[in-house]
Design a protein around this motif. Structure first.
Motif, PDB file in Angstrom:
ATOM      1  N   UNK A  68       0.909  -1.383   0.036  1.00  7.13           N
ATOM      2  CA  UNK A  68       0.350  -0.606   0.074  1.00  7.13           C
ATOM      3  C   UNK A  68       1.437   1.588   0.059  1.00  7.13           C
ATOM      4  N   UNK A  69       0.697   2.015  -1.137  1.00  9.20           N
ATOM      5  CA  UNK A  69       1.231   3.936  -0.749  1.00  9.20           C
ATOM      6  C   UNK A  69       0.993   4.069   0.645  1.00  9.20           C
ATOM      7  N   UNK A  70       2.384   4.927   1.264  1.00 12.61           N
ATOM      8  CA  UNK A  70       1.849   5.167   2.484  1.00 12.61           C
ATOM      9  C   UNK A  70       1.873   7.038   1.985  1.00 12.61           C
ATOM     10  N   UNK A  71       1.425   7.777   3.286  1.00 10.99           N
ATOM     11  CA  UNK A  71       1.385   9.088   2.876  1.00 10.99           C
ATOM     12  C   UNK A  71       0.890   9.711   4.235  1.00 10.99           C
ATOM     13  N   UNK A  72       1.207  11.436   4.172  1.00  7.23           N
ATOM     14  CA  UNK A  72       1.209  12.309   5.371  1.00  7.23           C
ATOM     15  C   UNK A  72       0.204  12.796   5.612  1.00  7.23           C
ATOM     16  N   UNK A  73      -1.133  12.638   5.925  1.00  4.71           N
ATOM     17  CA  UNK A  73      -1.769  14.281   5.852  1.00  4.71           C
ATOM     18  C   UNK A  73      -1.474  15.158   6.565  1.00  4.71           C
ATOM     19  N   UNK A  74      -1.440  16.237   6.074  1.00 10.66           N
ATOM     20  CA  UNK A  74      -0.437  18.023   6.729  1.00 10.66           C
ATOM     21  C   UNK A  74      -1.187  18.669   8.056  1.00 10.66           C
ATOM     22  N   UNK A  75      -0.847  18.094   9.294  1.00  4.17           N
ATOM     23  CA  UNK A  75      -0.629  19.334   9.762  1.00  4.17           C
ATOM     24  C   UNK A  75      -1.179  20.717   9.811  1.00  4.17           C
ATOM     25  N   UNK A  76      -2.305  21.581  10.601  1.00  7.78           N
ATOM     26  CA  UNK A  76      -1.844  23.013  10.621  1.00  7.78           C
ATOM     27  C   UNK A  76      -0.444  23.267  10.054  1.00  7.78           C
ATOM     28  N   UNK A  77       0.337  23.105  11.038  1.00  6.20           N
ATOM     29  CA  UNK A  77       1.745  23.543  10.760  1.00  6.20           C
ATOM     30  C   UNK A  77       2.428  23.397   9.648  1.00  6.20           C
ATOM     31  N   UNK A  78       1.535  22.913   9.039  1.00  5.00           N
ATOM     32  CA  UNK A  78       2.904  22.112   7.616  1.00  5.00           C
ATOM     33  C   UNK A  78       3.338  20.600   7.996  1.00  5.00           C
ATOM     34  N   UNK A  79       4.172  20.340   9.310  1.00  4.99           N
ATOM     35  CA  UNK A  79       4.146  19.460   9.745  1.00  4.99           C
ATOM     36  C   UNK A  79       3.788  17.996   9.387  1.00  4.99           C
ATOM     37  N   UNK A  80       4.277  16.373   9.052  1.00  8.80           N
ATOM     38  CA  UNK A  80       3.850  15.436   8.606  1.00  8.80           C
ATOM     39  C   UNK A  80       2.706  15.037   9.689  1.00  8.80           C
ATOM     40  N   UNK A  81       1.117  14.703   9.524  1.00  9.79           N
ATOM     41  CA  UNK A  81       0.541  15.003  10.576  1.00  9.79           C
ATOM     42  C   UNK A  81      -0.025  12.686  10.648  1.00  9.79           C
ATOM     43  N   UNK A  82      -1.718  12.258  10.175  1.00  9.06           N
ATOM     44  CA  UNK A  82      -1.775  10.855   9.771  1.00  9.06           C
ATOM     45  C   UNK A  82      -1.228  10.173   9.309  1.00  9.06           C
ATOM     46  N   UNK A  83      -0.897   9.605   8.859  1.00  8.97           N
ATOM     47  CA  UNK A  83      -0.217   8.537   8.308  1.00  8.97           C
ATOM     48  C   UNK A  83      -1.803   8.113   7.715  1.00  8.97           C
ATOM     49  N   UNK A  84      -1.558   7.812   6.433  1.00 15.45           N
ATOM     50  CA  UNK A  84      -2.209   7.380   5.357  1.00 15.45           C
ATOM     51  C   UNK A  84      -1.526   6.655   4.669  1.00 15.45           C
ATOM     52  N   UNK A  85      -2.591   5.091   4.487  1.00 12.53           N
ATOM     53  CA  UNK A  85      -2.443   3.458   3.763  1.00 12.53           C
ATOM     54  C   UNK A  85      -3.317   3.358   2.917  1.00 12.53           C
ATOM     55  N   UNK A  86      -2.554   3.753   1.872  1.00 12.97           N
ATOM     56  CA  UNK A  86      -3.777   3.854   0.534  1.00 12.97           C
ATOM     57  C   UNK A  86      -3.494   2.703   0.001  1.00 12.97           C
ATOM     58  N   UNK A  87      -4.100   2.296  -1.258  1.00 12.05           N
ATOM     59  CA  UNK A  87      -4.434   0.431  -1.678  1.00 12.05           C
ATOM     60  C   UNK A  87      -3.965   1.239  -2.880  1.00 12.05           C
TER      61      UNK A  87
END
Length: 447
Positions: free
Chosen positions: A16-35
């Motif tokens: 699965x592809x792995x990415x991060x949602x951005x927090x309000x301050x621009x830092x990496x946030x929640x991990x998203x696993x995308x099939x």
């Protein structure tokens, strides 16, 4: 449910592809696993499972494609759970698996191989000589489905072809639907196990009710038409028995060592026969067995490594947890004229102790080929041996693994506690287009 856009940075062990949602301050946030998403891609995704720190999602739109993306060869790839990586170029699949192996070794046990071996390759398509096909009578569709499960589902995928099965087996998927649907017990056959030998393809029907004479006639006609051998299994794997025809023998060969290996279709044998030959030859080459060496083959099964090893060393001791397996391994050794150089013993290697290893005596070389659970107790027993009988430790260990995480765990014990050095490690592409990682590691006793 939500629909967002994300940049994919890496792949996880389930492809699965792995990415991060951005927090309000621009830092990496929640991990998203995308099939369905690959590193370097920008995709829209739809979440189907949400947790506090991560979400699982599927790709809904591709905005920027990776150069590694290819068109899946199989028309059923999007929903069949048999494969997860057909959208990734094959050499990139192997590179990803190599990275998974190295990451596991380091992150789990802070171990790094001195040398990374070149990956071992085999056929990319039509390689799966063993398969467990699910069977389901679907009343709403008025048909029987035969195939793998759908992705993220217990439902059987509606497939009419399969590119990882050998063509002659894939061609039977639709005819098998008709066969099962014509039986009196059409809703009492949950599974068909496929096992391919050198001269025969065996199909094991798991049946929950007795066959009628008319059913038997249908099976025999199908076997004659498609040149297969039917086995019937009424309960557990030990109940599987040949039904028709009875004059066929299931076996595979290791020509480089002059070995012929009979097996039952419910036995554990390697899925990919072509890679198995490469695997055995490579393992023996890495062990560097000398003519006077005494060698241990732990988790020996039917003797896949034991018998070839017996052509090289003075004595090979195969150890397995099942008496029926060790008895059949001895029978295979006898049939191949190797019984004088082989000894088989039944022991629970998941509970082995240093005292057990002392009782077995000195081994110059050791091959370990455990199931997914790994060889934790054995690694600990070797560490215990270092403290009490260091002279009994084998000079070299070759570890064949089907789970990078348990290999990494055991490597940590061997390196940090038992006095070994991880000399080499690399992947074996046993299961192309899947996220399964097969690997091999070489440990030498530190001088």
């Amino acid at each position: 449910m939500q629909d967002n856009i994300i940049d994919i940075k890496s792949l996880d062990m389930d492809a699965r592809g792995v990415g991060h949602l951005a927090n309000e301050d621009g830092s990496p946030g929640k991990v998203i696993f995308v099939e369905g998403a690959l590193p370097g891609e920008r995709v829209s995704f739809l979440t189907f499972k949400k947790k506090k720190n991560w979400e699982a999602a599927r790709m809904t739109e591709l905005h920027r494609a990776s150069s590694m993306r290819v068109t899946p060869k199989c028309q059923h790839f999007d929903y069949c759970g048999g494969c997860s990586m057909q959208h990734l170029e094959p050499s990139a699949q192997v590179a990803m698996k190599q990275r998974v192996l190295e990451d596991n070794l380091w992150h789990i046990s802070k171990v790094k191989a001195e040398n990374v071996m070149r990956p071992m390759y085999g056929p990319t398509w039509g390689y799966r000589y063993r398969a467990r096909l699910s069977v389901r009578h679907v009343a709403k569709k008025g048909t029987v489905l035969v195939g793998f499960h759908e992705k993220r589902s217990a439902f059987v995928a509606d497939i009419t072809d399969c590119k990882i099965l050998p063509p002659h087996v894939a061609a039977m998927l639709v005819p098998l639907r008709g066969l099962i649907g014509a039986l009196s017990i059409f809703d009492q056959v949950p599974q068909i196990e496929v096992a391919i030998g050198e001269e025969v393809t065996a199909l094991v029907l798991r049946i929950m009710a007795p066959l009628t004479s008319a059913d038997e006639t249908l099976l025999k006609a199908f076997a004659d038409q498609w040149t297969v051998q039917f086995w019937l299994q009424t309960k557990g794997p030990e109940t599987a028995a040949p039904f028709y025809p009875l004059d066929k023998e299931l076996y595979y060969t290791l020509p480089e060592f002059g070995v012929k290996m009979p097996f039952k279709p419910v036995d554990f044998t390697q899925v990919n026969h072509h890679i198995n030959r490469v695997l055995v030859a490579k393992a023996l080459n890495l062990l560097e067995v000398q003519r006077d060496d005494r060698v241990a083959d732990l988790f020996c099964g039917l003797g896949n490594f034991t018998l070839p090893l017996a052509t090289q060393g003075r004595e090979v001791v195969g150890i397995e947890g099942s008496t029926s397996l060790t008895e059949r391994a001895l029978s295979n050794a006898t049939a191949n004229g190797l019984s004088a150089k082989t000894t088989f013993s039944t022991r629970n290697l998941f509970e082995v102790t240093p005292d057990d290893l002392v009782a077995l005596g000195k081994f110059d070389r050791m091959l370990i080929d455990p199931p997914r659970d790994g060889a934790h107790a054995l690694a600990q027993a070797l560490a215990g041996l270092r403290a009490t009988h260091p002279d009994l430790l084998p000079k070299r260990i070759v570890y064949v693994s089907c789970s990078p995480s348990t290999l990494a765990r055991d490597a940590g014990i061997l390196v940090h506690e038992a006095g070994y050095v991880l000399k080499k490690a690399g992947v074996v592409n046993m299961f192309p287009h899947t996220s399964h990682v097969e690997s091999m590691a070489v440990f030498d006793l530190a001088v």
